[in-house]
Design an enzyme around this catalytic site. Structure first.
Site, PDB file in Angstrom:
ATOM      1  N   THR A 165       0.812  -1.225   0.000  1.00 19.24           N
ATOM      2  CA  THR A 165       0.000   0.000   0.000  1.00 19.24           C
ATOM      3  C   THR A 165       0.848   1.278   0.000  1.00 19.24           C
ATOM      4  OG1 THR A 165      -1.677  -1.225   1.257  1.00 19.24           O
ATOM      5  CG2 THR A 165      -1.950   1.145   1.176  1.00 19.24           C
ATOM      6  N   ARG A 193     -11.577  -9.969  -2.847  1.00 25.48           N
ATOM      7  CA  ARG A 193     -11.202  -9.553  -1.478  1.00 25.48           C
ATOM      8  C   ARG A 193     -10.932  -8.042  -1.472  1.00 25.48           C
ATOM      9  NH1 ARG A 193      -6.633  -6.706   0.839  1.00 25.48           N
ATOM     10  NH2 ARG A 193      -6.405  -7.376   2.993  1.00 25.48           N
ATOM     11  N   GLY A 195      -9.603  -4.955   1.171  1.00 21.39           N
ATOM     12  CA  GLY A 195      -8.949  -4.708   2.457  1.00 21.39           C
ATOM     13  C   GLY A 195      -9.427  -3.425   3.102  1.00 21.39           C
ATOM     14  N   THR A 216      -1.538   1.572   6.412  1.00 24.10           N
ATOM     15  CA  THR A 216      -0.957   0.493   5.613  1.00 24.10           C
ATOM     16  C   THR A 216      -0.795  -0.724   6.507  1.00 24.10           C
ATOM     17  OG1 THR A 216       1.128  -0.279   4.618  1.00 24.10           O
ATOM     18  CG2 THR A 216       1.279   1.652   6.030  1.00 24.10           C
ATOM     19  N   GLY A 219      -4.820  -5.632   6.139  1.00 26.44           N
ATOM     20  CA  GLY A 219      -6.143  -5.019   6.130  1.00 26.44           C
ATOM     21  C   GLY A 219      -7.185  -5.729   6.967  1.00 26.44           C
TER      22      GLY A 219
HETATM   23  N1  GLY Z   1      -3.570  -2.614   3.570  1.00 25.67           N
HETATM   24  C1  GLY Z   1      -3.954  -3.077   2.312  1.00 25.67           C
HETATM   25  C2  GLY Z   1      -4.754  -4.283   2.323  1.00 25.67           C
HETATM   26  O1  GLY Z   1      -4.756  -5.037   3.277  1.00 25.67           O
HETATM   27  O2  GLY Z   1      -5.417  -4.521   1.338  1.00 25.67           O
END
Ligand code: GLY
Length: 295
Positions: A165, A193, A195, A216, A219
């Site tokens: 991220t 999916r 996040g 970040t 997620g």
């Molecule tokens: N932090 C990004 C995700 O988990 O998609």
């Protein structure tokens, strides 16, 4: 009036190679400088964070735009969120395919869609309806290293060797704050999916009354503690941006066992960051001071 910007290139291990981490830090420095140039000229915080994230989305070692991790089907599905702290307007997209700059599409959602959040096929249709530039999946999957890293990150849980991220937060000379977060999500994730990144309050939050924050990390954990809004709430109780980020990471750890990182700028122009991974490339610029970058 103080202006400031802080950006991150994703929390993670970053221990695959020193050169790779240096490239990420350099991209962060470049992004912070580009955002600062906009703020210096009296530009808005929203313009600054979008421009900064566009640079990070172009960097092939960062998990956003070009360089996003493939999902379990070898496809790239990206999520992004942008928020304007002046009036709490926001735009988000999830599971978008074949765009180089998801954050710019999220901004168009904010400004032109009549909605806050578009996903999947609907986000695709919106992109095409406004003539948003599309690309091939091959243009996004530019970094062969990601394929190897999928074995490290199988299931999208472990982040020892990788990053995750990108994001930017800023305050402009008018005292308006903004936040932007963009991601390819976790490596080898299931198709569909989503996040934390596009979820308001989780992946980012911006409110002139308190702060702007970008998150970040893993997620599945971050979203359960609504981590970005939590940082704003901590700032609202009087904590500095740095202390608020550190406190929210403690909550993440203690309540979920999760890993991640945060950047924040508060309504007074103070920047802060925290992470509980091995590293998180970041860079910031306050007024005309030299850019500071590290991990
Ligand atoms: N932090 C990004 C995700 O988990 O998609």
């Amino acid at each position: 009036m103080t202006f400031a910007i802080i950006v991150h290139g994703g929390a993670g291990g970053w221990n695959r190679s020193a050169a790779r981490k240096q490239e990420a830090i350099a991209a962060c420095a470049q992004a912070a400088e580009a955002g600062r140039a906009i703020l210096q000229q009296g530009g808005s915080a929203v313009d600054a964070v979008e421009a900064a994230v566009n640079i990070l989305e172009d960097c092939p070692v960062l998990d956003a735009g070009r360089g996003s991790y493939p999902n379990a089907e070898g496809n790239v599905e990206m999520d992004a969120l942008i928020m304007d702290g002046q009036d709490l307007t926001m735009g988000a997209i999830a599971a978008i395919q074949r765009v180089r700059h998801p954050i710019s599409l999220a901004r168009r959602v904010m400004l032109e869609s009549g909605h806050n959040f578009l996903v999947g096929a609907g986000a695709d249709a919106f992109a095409d309806s406004i003539g948003f530039e599309r690309c091939s999946v091959e243009e996004l999957l530019v970094d062969d290293l990601h394929i190897d890293e999928m074995t490290v990150a199988a299931g999208g849980v472990r982040m020892e060797a990788i990053g995750d991220t990108v994001g930017a937060v800023a305050i402009d000379i008018h005292g308006n704050v903004a936040a932007a977060t963009s991601t390819g999500g976790t490596a080898n994730k299931r198709a569909g999916r989503v996040g934390d990144s596009p979820l308001v309050g989780s992946g980012a939050y911006a409110d002139n009354w308190t702060a702007a924050v970008s998150a970040t990390g893993y997620g599945e954990a971050l979203m359960r503690v609504v981590i970005s809004k939590r940082v704003c709430d901590f700032v609202g109780t009087g904590l500095s941006a740095r202390a608020a980020c550190e406190s929210a990471i403690r909550v993440l750890e203690e309540r979920t066992g999760g890993v991640g990182g945060l950047i924040a700028v508060d309504a007074r122009g103070q920047v802060g960051w925290a992470y509980n991974t091995l590293a998180m490339p970041y860079a910031y610029a306050v007024n005309n001071d030299p850019v500071v970058s590290d991990s």
